[in-house]
Structure formats: structure tokens, C-alpha cells
Motif scaffolding. Sequence first.
Motif, PDB file in Angstrom:
ATOM      1  N   UNK A  83      10.025   4.971 -16.680  1.00  0.00           N
ATOM      2  CA  UNK A  83      11.151   5.829 -16.356  1.00  0.00           C
ATOM      3  C   UNK A  83      11.503   5.770 -14.873  1.00  0.00           C
ATOM      4  N   UNK A  84      10.918   4.872 -14.124  1.00  0.00           N
ATOM      5  CA  UNK A  84      11.148   4.719 -12.686  1.00  0.00           C
ATOM      6  C   UNK A  84      10.742   5.951 -11.893  1.00  0.00           C
ATOM      7  N   UNK A  85       9.762   6.678 -12.386  1.00  0.00           N
ATOM      8  CA  UNK A  85       9.242   7.831 -11.665  1.00  0.00           C
ATOM      9  C   UNK A  85       7.853   7.475 -11.146  1.00  0.00           C
ATOM     10  N   UNK A  86       7.604   7.709  -9.866  1.00  0.00           N
ATOM     11  CA  UNK A  86       6.288   7.366  -9.326  1.00  0.00           C
ATOM     12  C   UNK A  86       5.204   8.289  -9.882  1.00  0.00           C
ATOM     13  N   UNK A  87       4.027   7.700 -10.098  1.00  0.00           N
ATOM     14  CA  UNK A  87       2.880   8.481 -10.554  1.00  0.00           C
ATOM     15  C   UNK A  87       2.186   9.089  -9.350  1.00  0.00           C
ATOM     16  N   UNK A  88       1.793  10.343  -9.488  1.00  0.00           N
ATOM     17  CA  UNK A  88       1.004  10.924  -8.408  1.00  0.00           C
ATOM     18  C   UNK A  88      -0.466  10.596  -8.650  1.00  0.00           C
ATOM     19  N   UNK A  89      -1.317  10.987  -7.739  1.00  0.00           N
ATOM     20  CA  UNK A  89      -2.739  10.620  -7.812  1.00  0.00           C
ATOM     21  C   UNK A  89      -3.397  11.169  -9.073  1.00  0.00           C
ATOM     22  N   UNK A 145       0.817  -1.210   0.000  1.00  0.00           N
ATOM     23  CA  UNK A 145       0.000   0.000   0.000  1.00  0.00           C
ATOM     24  C   UNK A 145       0.854   1.263   0.000  1.00  0.00           C
ATOM     25  N   UNK A 146       1.980   1.230   0.668  1.00  0.00           N
ATOM     26  CA  UNK A 146       2.822   2.411   0.752  1.00  0.00           C
ATOM     27  C   UNK A 146       3.734   2.567  -0.466  1.00  0.00           C
ATOM     28  N   UNK A 147       3.901   1.531  -1.260  1.00  0.00           N
ATOM     29  CA  UNK A 147       4.809   1.587  -2.403  1.00  0.00           C
ATOM     30  C   UNK A 147       4.160   2.361  -3.546  1.00  0.00           C
ATOM     31  N   UNK A 148       4.891   3.282  -4.167  1.00  0.00           N
ATOM     32  CA  UNK A 148       4.333   4.045  -5.285  1.00  0.00           C
ATOM     33  C   UNK A 148       4.281   3.204  -6.552  1.00  0.00           C
ATOM     34  N   UNK A 149       3.367   3.573  -7.449  1.00  0.00           N
ATOM     35  CA  UNK A 149       3.303   2.930  -8.752  1.00  0.00           C
ATOM     36  C   UNK A 149       4.441   3.499  -9.591  1.00  0.00           C
ATOM     37  N   UNK A 193      -2.302   9.078 -12.074  1.00  0.00           N
ATOM     38  CA  UNK A 193      -2.968   7.779 -12.038  1.00  0.00           C
ATOM     39  C   UNK A 193      -4.406   7.893 -12.527  1.00  0.00           C
ATOM     40  N   UNK A 194      -5.111   8.934 -12.047  1.00  0.00           N
ATOM     41  CA  UNK A 194      -6.507   9.141 -12.448  1.00  0.00           C
ATOM     42  C   UNK A 194      -6.587   9.432 -13.942  1.00  0.00           C
ATOM     43  N   UNK A 195      -5.667  10.241 -14.455  1.00  0.00           N
ATOM     44  CA  UNK A 195      -5.646  10.550 -15.882  1.00  0.00           C
ATOM     45  C   UNK A 195      -5.396   9.279 -16.704  1.00  0.00           C
ATOM     46  N   UNK A 196      -4.504   8.447 -16.241  1.00  0.00           N
ATOM     47  CA  UNK A 196      -4.212   7.188 -16.931  1.00  0.00           C
ATOM     48  C   UNK A 196      -5.448   6.296 -16.994  1.00  0.00           C
ATOM     49  N   UNK A 197      -6.175   6.213 -15.891  1.00  0.00           N
ATOM     50  CA  UNK A 197      -7.398   5.414 -15.846  1.00  0.00           C
ATOM     51  C   UNK A 197      -8.432   5.967 -16.827  1.00  0.00           C
ATOM     52  N   UNK A 198      -8.601   7.296 -16.836  1.00  0.00           N
ATOM     53  CA  UNK A 198      -9.572   7.912 -17.736  1.00  0.00           C
ATOM     54  C   UNK A 198      -9.179   7.720 -19.200  1.00  0.00           C
ATOM     55  N   UNK A 199      -7.889   7.831 -19.493  1.00  0.00           N
ATOM     56  CA  UNK A 199      -7.426   7.643 -20.870  1.00  0.00           C
ATOM     57  C   UNK A 199      -7.637   6.207 -21.343  1.00  0.00           C
ATOM     58  N   UNK A 200      -7.405   5.252 -20.472  1.00  0.00           N
ATOM     59  CA  UNK A 200      -7.654   3.862 -20.835  1.00  0.00           C
ATOM     60  C   UNK A 200      -9.132   3.632 -21.123  1.00  0.00           C
ATOM     61  N   UNK A 201      -9.984   4.225 -20.286  1.00  0.00           N
ATOM     62  CA  UNK A 201     -11.429   4.088 -20.471  1.00  0.00           C
ATOM     63  C   UNK A 201     -11.859   4.704 -21.809  1.00  0.00           C
TER      64      UNK A 201
END
Length: 112
Positions: free
Chosen positions: A63-69, A55-59, A72-80
Motif C-alpha cells: 500500500x506504499x505505507x512505510x512500516x514502523x519498527x 539506511x534512511x529509506x523506509x521499508x 517490522x518486528x511483528x512481521x519477522x515474528x510472524x514469519x518465524x
Amino acid sequence: MPRQYNPKPPYPAQFRQQMIELVASGRRPSELAKEFGCHETSILSWMRAVRVTHAAAPIVTHQSAPLNAAERQESIELRRKLRQVQQERDILAKATAWFAGKSEQTPTAFTR
């Protein structure tokens, strides 16, 4: 004589990890269950277990850069949206093929 319960042997850790990665990449658990012959609830429980332990580990992206919230939300919307556009494209392709077949059957020019 009572019937004995013979539980199915657990799925290998490598298989579970592969399912988790496929779901994380955007595949649906129901599709994976049909494709690989396991149950959808098994995949969902593996995902819950990973979320609890990590739970504490970032996605992390390529490029080994963590996604912020927000990312992540934009990625979900783009996939949809991509899924919706692909469905619309498929429908239009079928309609085009149908109309093309229909126009070959009916004359387009009038003769006098």
C-alpha cells in the motif's frame, strides 16, 4: 610459473536486485544460494551494501505505507512462527501417513 587468478565476472545488477528482493520477502540466503548457484556470502554482502546505501529509506509495503519498527518486528515474528507451524504440519503429516500404513498391517478387530 605462478598460477593466475581469474576472478569470476560480477553478477548482473538485475540478478543481485532479485536476490535482495527475495531475501527481503523472507527467503533465506542459504536457500537462494543453493537454488541459483551463487555463494551465500555474496548475497549477504549485497544485502549489507543495500542497507548502507538505503539506511534512511523506509521499508514500503504493497500500500506504499512505510512500516514502523513495531510492525517490522511483528512481521519477522510472524514469519518465524509460520515457518515453525509449517514444519510441525509436515511432521504430523508424515506421522499420520506412517500410522495409517501401520494400521493397515495389523488387525484392528478381534475375532472369537
